[in-house]
Write an enzyme that holds these catalytic residues in place. Sequence first.
Site, PDB file in Angstrom:
ATOM      1  N   TYR A 197     -57.010 -44.908 -43.006  1.00 47.69           N
ATOM      2  CA  TYR A 197     -58.396 -45.162 -43.425  1.00 47.69           C
ATOM      3  C   TYR A 197     -58.730 -44.278 -44.613  1.00 47.69           C
ATOM      4  O   TYR A 197     -58.378 -43.098 -44.650  1.00 47.69           O
ATOM      5  CB  TYR A 197     -59.353 -44.846 -42.272  1.00 47.69           C
ATOM      6  CG  TYR A 197     -60.816 -44.894 -42.657  1.00 47.69           C
ATOM      7  CD1 TYR A 197     -61.551 -46.062 -42.522  1.00 47.69           C
ATOM      8  CD2 TYR A 197     -61.452 -43.755 -43.161  1.00 47.69           C
ATOM      9  CE1 TYR A 197     -62.894 -46.105 -42.876  1.00 47.69           C
ATOM     10  CE2 TYR A 197     -62.793 -43.796 -43.528  1.00 47.69           C
ATOM     11  CZ  TYR A 197     -63.509 -44.969 -43.379  1.00 47.69           C
ATOM     12  OH  TYR A 197     -64.829 -45.011 -43.743  1.00 47.69           O
ATOM     13  N   GLU A 285     -64.872 -48.265 -49.307  1.00 50.25           N
ATOM     14  CA  GLU A 285     -64.202 -48.000 -48.035  1.00 50.25           C
ATOM     15  C   GLU A 285     -63.017 -48.945 -47.884  1.00 50.25           C
ATOM     16  O   GLU A 285     -63.179 -50.167 -47.960  1.00 50.25           O
ATOM     17  CB  GLU A 285     -65.186 -48.197 -46.875  1.00 50.25           C
ATOM     18  CG  GLU A 285     -64.598 -47.832 -45.523  1.00 50.25           C
ATOM     19  CD  GLU A 285     -65.599 -48.033 -44.393  1.00 50.25           C
ATOM     20  OE1 GLU A 285     -65.522 -47.277 -43.415  1.00 50.25           O
ATOM     21  OE2 GLU A 285     -66.437 -48.945 -44.485  1.00 50.25           O
TER      22      GLU A 285
END
Length: 476
Positions: A197, A285
């Site tokens: 991530y 993101e």
Amino acid sequence: MLFGGGAFERELIHEGGALVSGISAPRGKQMLSLSAMRGYRKKAVVCKPGGDPSPESDHPGSLISDLPASLTAVQLTPRRWLNLQEYQSKKLMSDNGVKVQRFFVADTANEALEAAKKLNAKEIVLKAQILAGGRGKGVFSSGLKGGVHLTKDPKVVGQLAKQMIGYNLATKQTPKEGVKVNKVMVAEALDISRETYLAILMDRASNGPVLVGSPQGGVDIEEVAATNPELIFKEQIDIIEGIKDSQAQRMAENLGFLGPLKNQAADQIKKLYNLFLKIDATQVEVNPFGETPEGQVVCFDAKINFDDNAEFRQKDIFAMDDKSENEPIENEAARYDLKYIGLDGNIACFVNGAGLAMATCDIIFLNGGKPANFLDLGGGVKESQVYQAFKLLTADPKVEAILVNIFGGIVNCAIIANGITKACRELELKVPLVVRLEGTNVHEAQNILNNSGLPITSAVDLEDAAKKAVASVTKK
């Protein structure tokens, strides 16, 4: 929430999210007024593309509260500030050196077939391009099931595209009739050997950009933060100096990239940061930020939040805004710089300022009524906008009363009053109208209303206005 100041608010989601007044939610899902939420514990829950909103999955974001059913009375139609289709977002990244899957966009079945042949990939993924999530489990009006398909045969791509393009795709996040698919994305399907991530965001506590990463990607990052906080890594970036090589390398190492992959990941991190600055993003993101068995670091899925205050210098990006899936009334409101959200009540709200609009919805709700909409005039309002706002409100057959709540700071109350009287006369208003004005030129405005000869009910404050509006509907 993991980071304060709304760091994980989902304002734009490439896999099909939708913005609701600063908080995003899947299309058609239930949101609550501030009064309904006040005093209860709230938690962030996100759901995976193609999946249902649940604490165990990823995108798009929604806010869900542990509330009694009796308080879930207000439903919002999602308000979208900037909508980019998945292919547009990926092109933005690709054009800035960020590694994404190879892909083509097709408007016809023949174009999709040719694109599949050009890719010359071992496996191909075909994705219907709509803004709503849940595509994988959706159903087309053609009878085809699923808006995302994997195949190794280019001919199958053409056959599937024929059943997608021009047909409506219904998912859990679309209206019942679905949304028409005008384009499909034909992309190379890549295996993912490991998922991490990565996010770059503006963090209020740091007064600038922060790089956030975790070796546990492809899952709910908020859950990782709660259960394994040691697996969350942060790097504060000096916005003047920019990201340093050492910071990118350190983050790549913390994400678990080894050997040549470490340098490759660090390079991608720097390119993502450059993109973040270039497009005036408030958040980029990437989840998952992964590696393939062939040794490539790829951004498989990403979300970008744009700062709409930068629209004046990001005209090319904002020109890509896809409004085809908006409610017609939203597009009409946007033409006049009005911010409109449809609700399920019968008292129309006509307000200046988003905070005041939400408070107005709240106080109507608390006095036993239901707001029919959220309409924000903004600051630099003109008389013509007031007229157009009334035109929009009166066109809604659900509206049985209108409550005008104006606090004149930047706004001149006299302009509002002139717009109201003009609208009432020209539109031959048939529903009760309650008006509360306060601030700049309020006495002049009250004189205009009082001398108009129109059946306008004045209110001394917001509480009084809400009670009168609710009472006018109750009498009916």
